[in-house]
Design a protein around this motif. Structure first.
Motif, PDB file in Angstrom:
ATOM      1  N   LEU A 122       0.825  -1.214   0.000  1.00 22.10           N
ATOM      2  CA  LEU A 122       0.000   0.000   0.000  1.00 22.10           C
ATOM      3  C   LEU A 122       0.860   1.266   0.000  1.00 22.10           C
ATOM      4  O   LEU A 122       0.441   2.308  -0.497  1.00 22.10           O
ATOM      5  CB  LEU A 122      -0.959   0.009   1.195  1.00 22.10           C
ATOM      6  N   SER A 123       2.082   1.166   0.546  1.00 28.34           N
ATOM      7  CA  SER A 123       2.964   2.336   0.592  1.00 28.34           C
ATOM      8  C   SER A 123       3.967   2.334  -0.571  1.00 28.34           C
ATOM      9  O   SER A 123       4.874   3.164  -0.592  1.00 28.34           O
ATOM     10  CB  SER A 123       3.725   2.363   1.920  1.00 28.34           C
ATOM     11  N   SER A 124       3.821   1.404  -1.498  1.00 29.52           N
ATOM     12  CA  SER A 124       4.746   1.275  -2.636  1.00 29.52           C
ATOM     13  C   SER A 124       6.198   1.129  -2.192  1.00 29.52           C
ATOM     14  O   SER A 124       7.092   1.798  -2.712  1.00 29.52           O
ATOM     15  CB  SER A 124       4.613   2.482  -3.573  1.00 29.52           C
ATOM     16  N   GLY A 125       6.410   0.239  -1.214  1.00 28.83           N
ATOM     17  CA  GLY A 125       7.788  -0.111  -0.846  1.00 28.83           C
ATOM     18  C   GLY A 125       8.418   0.751   0.226  1.00 28.83           C
ATOM     19  O   GLY A 125       9.622   1.000   0.196  1.00 28.83           O
ATOM     20  N   ARG A 126       7.638   1.160   1.214  1.00 24.02           N
ATOM     21  CA  ARG A 126       8.196   2.048   2.237  1.00 24.02           C
ATOM     22  C   ARG A 126       8.189   1.453   3.645  1.00 24.02           C
ATOM     23  O   ARG A 126       8.402   2.176   4.623  1.00 24.02           O
ATOM     24  CB  ARG A 126       7.448   3.382   2.206  1.00 24.02           C
ATOM     25  N   SER A 127       7.954   0.152   3.783  1.00 30.09           N
ATOM     26  CA  SER A 127       7.810  -0.396   5.131  1.00 30.09           C
ATOM     27  C   SER A 127       9.120  -0.902   5.720  1.00 30.09           C
ATOM     28  O   SER A 127      10.007  -1.358   5.009  1.00 30.09           O
ATOM     29  CB  SER A 127       6.780  -1.531   5.134  1.00 30.09           C
ATOM     30  N   GLY A 128       9.202  -0.801   7.035  1.00 27.79           N
ATOM     31  CA  GLY A 128      10.317  -1.360   7.796  1.00 27.79           C
ATOM     32  C   GLY A 128       9.788  -2.036   9.045  1.00 27.79           C
ATOM     33  O   GLY A 128       8.679  -1.724   9.497  1.00 27.79           O
ATOM     34  N   TRP A 129      10.563  -2.967   9.578  1.00 30.60           N
ATOM     35  CA  TRP A 129      10.148  -3.721  10.757  1.00 30.60           C
ATOM     36  C   TRP A 129      11.237  -3.641  11.812  1.00 30.60           C
ATOM     37  O   TRP A 129      12.317  -4.159  11.595  1.00 30.60           O
ATOM     38  CB  TRP A 129       9.884  -5.171  10.359  1.00 30.60           C
ATOM     39  N   ILE A 221      14.986  -4.064  10.979  1.00 36.45           N
ATOM     40  CA  ILE A 221      15.666  -3.183  11.925  1.00 36.45           C
ATOM     41  C   ILE A 221      15.756  -3.898  13.260  1.00 36.45           C
ATOM     42  O   ILE A 221      14.842  -4.620  13.650  1.00 36.45           O
ATOM     43  CB  ILE A 221      14.866  -1.873  12.077  1.00 36.45           C
ATOM     44  N   GLN A 222      16.873  -3.692  13.938  1.00 40.89           N
ATOM     45  CA  GLN A 222      17.054  -4.375  15.213  1.00 40.89           C
ATOM     46  C   GLN A 222      17.605  -3.370  16.209  1.00 40.89           C
ATOM     47  O   GLN A 222      18.497  -2.592  15.881  1.00 40.89           O
ATOM     48  CB  GLN A 222      18.011  -5.561  15.012  1.00 40.89           C
ATOM     49  N   ALA A 223      17.086  -3.399  17.422  1.00 44.00           N
ATOM     50  CA  ALA A 223      17.467  -2.364  18.388  1.00 44.00           C
ATOM     51  C   ALA A 223      18.386  -2.883  19.478  1.00 44.00           C
ATOM     52  O   ALA A 223      19.137  -2.125  20.066  1.00 44.00           O
ATOM     53  CB  ALA A 223      16.223  -1.767  19.030  1.00 44.00           C
ATOM     54  N   GLY A 224      18.312  -4.151  19.768  1.00 47.07           N
ATOM     55  CA  GLY A 224      18.992  -4.698  20.938  1.00 47.07           C
ATOM     56  C   GLY A 224      20.494  -4.512  20.873  1.00 47.07           C
ATOM     57  O   GLY A 224      21.099  -4.575  19.801  1.00 47.07           O
ATOM     58  N   ALA A 225      21.090  -4.265  22.011  1.00 53.09           N
ATOM     59  CA  ALA A 225      22.529  -4.081  22.063  1.00 53.09           C
ATOM     60  C   ALA A 225      23.169  -5.166  22.919  1.00 53.09           C
ATOM     61  O   ALA A 225      24.359  -5.139  23.180  1.00 53.09           O
ATOM     62  CB  ALA A 225      22.856  -2.700  22.629  1.00 53.09           C
ATOM     63  N   SER A 226      22.386  -6.142  23.341  1.00 52.56           N
ATOM     64  CA  SER A 226      22.944  -7.263  24.103  1.00 52.56           C
ATOM     65  C   SER A 226      23.708  -8.175  23.159  1.00 52.56           C
ATOM     66  O   SER A 226      23.637  -8.028  21.934  1.00 52.56           O
ATOM     67  CB  SER A 226      21.812  -8.050  24.767  1.00 52.56           C
ATOM     68  N   GLU A 227      24.415  -9.153  23.724  1.00 52.81           N
ATOM     69  CA  GLU A 227      25.181 -10.107  22.905  1.00 52.81           C
ATOM     70  C   GLU A 227      24.236 -10.838  21.934  1.00 52.81           C
ATOM     71  O   GLU A 227      24.494 -10.906  20.730  1.00 52.81           O
ATOM     72  CB  GLU A 227      25.883 -11.087  23.854  1.00 52.81           C
ATOM     73  N   ALA A 228      23.131 -11.362  22.463  1.00 50.89           N
ATOM     74  CA  ALA A 228      22.180 -12.077  21.598  1.00 50.89           C
ATOM     75  C   ALA A 228      21.569 -11.133  20.576  1.00 50.89           C
ATOM     76  O   ALA A 228      21.347 -11.508  19.423  1.00 50.89           O
ATOM     77  CB  ALA A 228      21.087 -12.726  22.448  1.00 50.89           C
ATOM     78  N   GLY A 229      21.318  -9.909  20.995  1.00 46.78           N
ATOM     79  CA  GLY A 229      20.758  -8.916  20.087  1.00 46.78           C
ATOM     80  C   GLY A 229      21.722  -8.597  18.954  1.00 46.78           C
ATOM     81  O   GLY A 229      21.315  -8.469  17.791  1.00 46.78           O
ATOM     82  N   LYS A 230      23.011  -8.474  19.271  1.00 46.32           N
ATOM     83  CA  LYS A 230      24.006  -8.175  18.226  1.00 46.32           C
ATOM     84  C   LYS A 230      24.111  -9.321  17.225  1.00 46.32           C
ATOM     85  O   LYS A 230      24.271  -9.098  16.026  1.00 46.32           O
ATOM     86  CB  LYS A 230      25.380  -7.932  18.858  1.00 46.32           C
ATOM     87  N   GLU A 231      24.039 -10.545  17.716  1.00 47.72           N
ATOM     88  CA  GLU A 231      24.120 -11.690  16.798  1.00 47.72           C
ATOM     89  C   GLU A 231      22.902 -11.749  15.883  1.00 47.72           C
ATOM     90  O   GLU A 231      23.018 -12.007  14.691  1.00 47.72           O
ATOM     91  CB  GLU A 231      24.260 -13.010  17.577  1.00 47.72           C
ATOM     92  N   VAL A 240      20.696  -1.190  12.395  1.00 41.58           N
ATOM     93  CA  VAL A 240      20.757  -1.316  13.840  1.00 41.58           C
ATOM     94  C   VAL A 240      20.565   0.055  14.447  1.00 41.58           C
ATOM     95  O   VAL A 240      21.217   1.022  14.068  1.00 41.58           O
ATOM     96  CB  VAL A 240      22.089  -1.926  14.328  1.00 41.58           C
ATOM     97  N   PHE A 241      19.636   0.105  15.332  1.00 41.19           N
ATOM     98  CA  PHE A 241      19.313   1.331  16.048  1.00 41.19           C
ATOM     99  C   PHE A 241      19.721   1.083  17.496  1.00 41.19           C
ATOM    100  O   PHE A 241      19.179   0.219  18.163  1.00 41.19           O
ATOM    101  CB  PHE A 241      17.809   1.570  15.919  1.00 41.19           C
ATOM    102  N   ALA A 242      20.718   1.802  17.968  1.00 37.87           N
ATOM    103  CA  ALA A 242      21.214   1.561  19.317  1.00 37.87           C
ATOM    104  C   ALA A 242      20.881   2.767  20.182  1.00 37.87           C
ATOM    105  O   ALA A 242      21.599   3.745  20.193  1.00 37.87           O
ATOM    106  CB  ALA A 242      22.713   1.321  19.267  1.00 37.87           C
ATOM    107  N   PRO A 243      19.745   2.723  20.885  1.00 34.00           N
ATOM    108  CA  PRO A 243      19.326   3.919  21.624  1.00 34.00           C
ATOM    109  C   PRO A 243      20.318   4.235  22.732  1.00 34.00           C
ATOM    110  O   PRO A 243      20.790   3.354  23.422  1.00 34.00           O
ATOM    111  CB  PRO A 243      17.966   3.528  22.200  1.00 34.00           C
ATOM    112  N   GLY A 244      20.624   5.497  22.863  1.00 37.38           N
ATOM    113  CA  GLY A 244      21.491   5.916  23.955  1.00 37.38           C
ATOM    114  C   GLY A 244      22.954   5.601  23.748  1.00 37.38           C
ATOM    115  O   GLY A 244      23.781   5.861  24.602  1.00 37.38           O
ATOM    116  N   THR A 245      23.304   5.029  22.614  1.00 35.33           N
ATOM    117  CA  THR A 245      24.723   4.727  22.403  1.00 35.33           C
ATOM    118  C   THR A 245      25.433   5.897  21.729  1.00 35.33           C
ATOM    119  O   THR A 245      26.641   5.934  21.679  1.00 35.33           O
ATOM    120  CB  THR A 245      24.907   3.504  21.493  1.00 35.33           C
ATOM    121  N   ALA A 246      24.663   6.828  21.179  1.00 31.89           N
ATOM    122  CA  ALA A 246      25.287   7.951  20.498  1.00 31.89           C
ATOM    123  C   ALA A 246      25.836   8.930  21.526  1.00 31.89           C
ATOM    124  O   ALA A 246      25.769   8.701  22.725  1.00 31.89           O
ATOM    125  CB  ALA A 246      24.281   8.642  19.591  1.00 31.89           C
ATOM    126  N   PHE A 247      26.398  10.036  21.025  1.00 36.90           N
ATOM    127  CA  PHE A 247      26.931  11.064  21.913  1.00 36.90           C
ATOM    128  C   PHE A 247      25.848  11.475  22.898  1.00 36.90           C
ATOM    129  O   PHE A 247      24.665  11.360  22.646  1.00 36.90           O
ATOM    130  CB  PHE A 247      27.416  12.263  21.116  1.00 36.90           C
TER     131      PHE A 247
END
Lengths: 452, 452
Positions: A122-129, A221-231, A240-247
């Motif tokens: 419906l969005s002509s190719g604009r979805s992310g998960w 898209i994956q947010a987790g920054a744990s060991e299992a999350g990174k794998e 990869v979206f790593a909240p709070g890891t930026a400056f």
């Protein structure tokens, strides 16, 4: 201005509907009454599209955080359901990507594959998960369980869930639908594939009753920054979206480079190249036209959270009620990751903070609550450019202290600064989220086999 | 023209995306290429809104019907997921109701309560829920089961599913959200209620993380015509949609009156009045400007289905492969409802037909496939008026032989005729689906108790 410089990617993140912050709804400039009003979200997503963001990124949880009474009385505990919201927003936008947070813990792959495929069509190719696991007992109890899954099981199930979903997206090969009215042939039966997935976790036959998404697969898209999350990220994620890891209070640019390299290096063992996954650290700019104004605005944000709610949040992250201890003393115990079964990445950040600094409980909850990066537009752009150029980021997931004003400010003041520096697009070049991000369209597993 | 006559309600039904018919995609006037294109659906729903329909009603199934090869090669087997579709359509409409078909068999009440509540908020009170049970083994195998639930279990689960969902919608009382920025009070904790539902089928604690829907509850619609389906409808439905029960090959106006009275009479034992439930029989008008043109257009529709697909459909309804028998002889067995575990209402219609007429297999499949009511606009309006005035219907769920043209014709030709007769609105008077249908807004169960 066209140029050959590497371009950064930008996500516009909405954690709580009123902003990144649990108390954003209280901000004097927030539109708290809009939390379930379509026009509120329409303005926000259209502003992000005006700012040429790659995507609007919507977080989610499957419960009301009522473990502490402050969670009901003071926290923002209602939010629209992601598919319903993003699908409505797809109808009032043309180019911006739309990323939905969906848990693999209490869902069925067939339903999720279908909804994401439909949103992609419906969005002509604009979805992310944004692939997440559910982490709280409160969520478990809304889905027939007393306790949530153990960390390892959660990630095992998440990995399989993604496999099954991708398999369902491949049900129909790209040219399977024929639609020949004269002969009456709707589809080519040789280009329809049953998944027949069977494990202890899932038994899913397929095929999906939606044809292959325009993007092949929606962007993962994956947010987790744990060991299992990174794998999990290295195996299948594309952002990869790593909240709070930026400056900001949680990390330096060196921390960012280390995490960036850690994740990029893992890709090879899954047969993937460094470009197959984009790393977009999250950060919350608090923008002022002067440094003083920025500092004042940060102070407003930091003051929004009542003490009781701040302490209860810390208790939640620690999995341990600390309201019983004197607030002006240190924690009487040392938090440990081992055996911890909520968000490991949140706890890891607390542990990292306490290893570097000596903080009382009051200082600690305030620090956790103070996630803004205050600055003028050019100072904000300087920091983004440094992270981007030095190899700590492929772009950023930008969070806003209040909405819609925090986003308006970023689009009006910071985006033009990034564009002047030639590191962010003046306009969209492609039409799909994959094209915005420079990600290839995945081949259909069945077509690949057939043409070998 | 305002008048005091009783007004009929109209739903615009989309069973398959190209029309009511499994072969509608082949119709010369159908837009088969639009099946997953947002603009196709946008045109349709905006046309229905121009025609002042109470609602756009979207059917669904959770599988590809591939039991027979003809289901893949000849049938329309792809369709958008309902929430994703209807939510996008809510953004391009103002008044028309949007009803989603959602199965209670392979879903979780928390997810469905949340999506429907969100759709109701984003559409400002226009959502409806067509409550169905999943009926095929193909669906079961997409959700970790070998066979689908037995008929009784399906309806037991469906009844509980609706109870749980309504309980979750009542989580927040109507005035629970306070949003006082100055004091920092987001919500009144005394107006938030945990459901704490526990049975063998469901354990759901709540509360829902979406506030109470504008309509209180989305409008509850029920389609089943079986004994268990009628009881579920009488207990909780607000609209009954009985496909194939309206005028046309499956029934007379006397049949319609009998079913209407049967369902309305059951309401009392659940403490409900006759006005609490609207009965909208389904029918498919095939409109011509003359009788000859209408007959020609019906013949086109009836010719769309290839013989193999027609026979396979009959085999599906019967749960018995009849392609092995001579097509020009009668069925060599007598179909029986007892012990039958797919759609009992479809089978009941076949049994009714065979009790009244002697038909060969070929005649039977063609008759099942021929569901259109051919006529001029005024002939169609005559029949609708008769059913409406004689007490066989509160309105109709109109199905279309092909889309978008079948709907265009109905809105341009039949709706004005109904308006001239004073039995259908010239314009919307209310803004919510409940207001269109004349249904009261349900009270919150917790508020009612508190004020006693």
């Amino acid at each position: 201005m066209s140029n050959n410089k590497r371009q950064m990617a930008l996500g516009a993140m909405m954690f709580f509907p009123a902003g990144e912050h649990i108390s954003s709804w209280r901000h004097p400039e927030s539109d708290a009454a809009g939390l379930l009003d379509f026009n509120y979200y329409k303005h926000i997503v259209q502003t992000a599209e005006r700012g040429k963001f790659d995507m609007f990124f919507y977080a989610d949880e499957l419960y009301v955080w009522d473990r502490f009474q402050s969670g009901i009385t003071a926290a923002n505990s209602i939010r629209p359901e992601p598919f319903t919201l993003l699908s409505a927003l797809s109808a009032v936008t043309e180019r911006i990507g739309l990323a939905a947070t969906v848990s693999t813990t209490y869902n069925e792959p067939y339903h999720i594959a279908r909804k994401l495929a439909t949103l992609d069509h419906l969005s002509s190719g604009r979805s992310g998960w944004n692939i997440v696991t559910s982490q709280t007992d409160e969520e478990a109890r809304n889905f027939g369980k007393d306790k949530h899954l153990e960390h390892e099981n959660r990630y095992g199930r998440a990995g399989e869930f993604v496999d099954v979903t991708q398999g369902l997206w491949d049900s129909w090969e790209d040219d399977a639908i024929v639609l020949d009215k004269a002969s009456g042939i709707f589809a080519d039966k040789d280009k329809l594939n049953n998944l027949n997935y069977k494990s202890d976790e899932f038994q899913v036959r397929g095929p999906l009753n939606v044809s292959r998404p325009p993007q092949g697969y929606p962007v993962l898209i994956q947010a987790g920054a744990s060991e299992a999350g990174k794998e999990l990220a290295a195996a299948s994620a594309e952002v990869v979206f790593a909240p709070g890891t930026a400056f900001g209070p949680f990390g330096t640019v060196e921390d960012g480079i280390e995490l960036y390299e850690d994740i990029k290096t893992r890709l090879a063992k899954y047969g993937r190249s460094r470009d197959d996954l984009k790393i977009l650290p999250g950060f919350m700019p608090v923008i002022g036209r002067t440094e003083e104004e920025a500092a004042q605005r940060l102070a407003i944000v930091e003051d929004l959270t009542p003490e009781k709610l701040g302490v209860d949040l810390l208790s939640h992250y620690l999995g341990h009620d600390v309201s019983q201890y004197p607030l002006d003393e240190q924690l009487p115990f040392t938090p440990k990751l081992e055996g911890f079964n909520q968000s490991k990445s949140s706890l890891a950040k607390i542990i990292q903070l306490l290893e570097r600094e000596t903080l009382t409980i009051r200082q600690l909850y305030k620090r956790l609550n103070s996630r803004g990066v205050a600055g003028t537009p050019s100072q904000i752009a300087d920091q983004m450019e440094e992270w981007f150029v030095r190899g700590a980021a492929d772009g950023f997931n930008v969070m806003f202290p209040h909405l819609p004003g925090g986003l308006d400010d970023f689009v009006n003041l910071v985006v033009p600064e990034l564009q002047r520096r030639g590191i962010f697009r003046e306009d969209y070049e492609g039409t799909t989220l994959r094209e915005h991000l420079g990600l290839r369209r995945p081949a259909n597993r069945y077509s690949v086999i057939a043409t070998r």
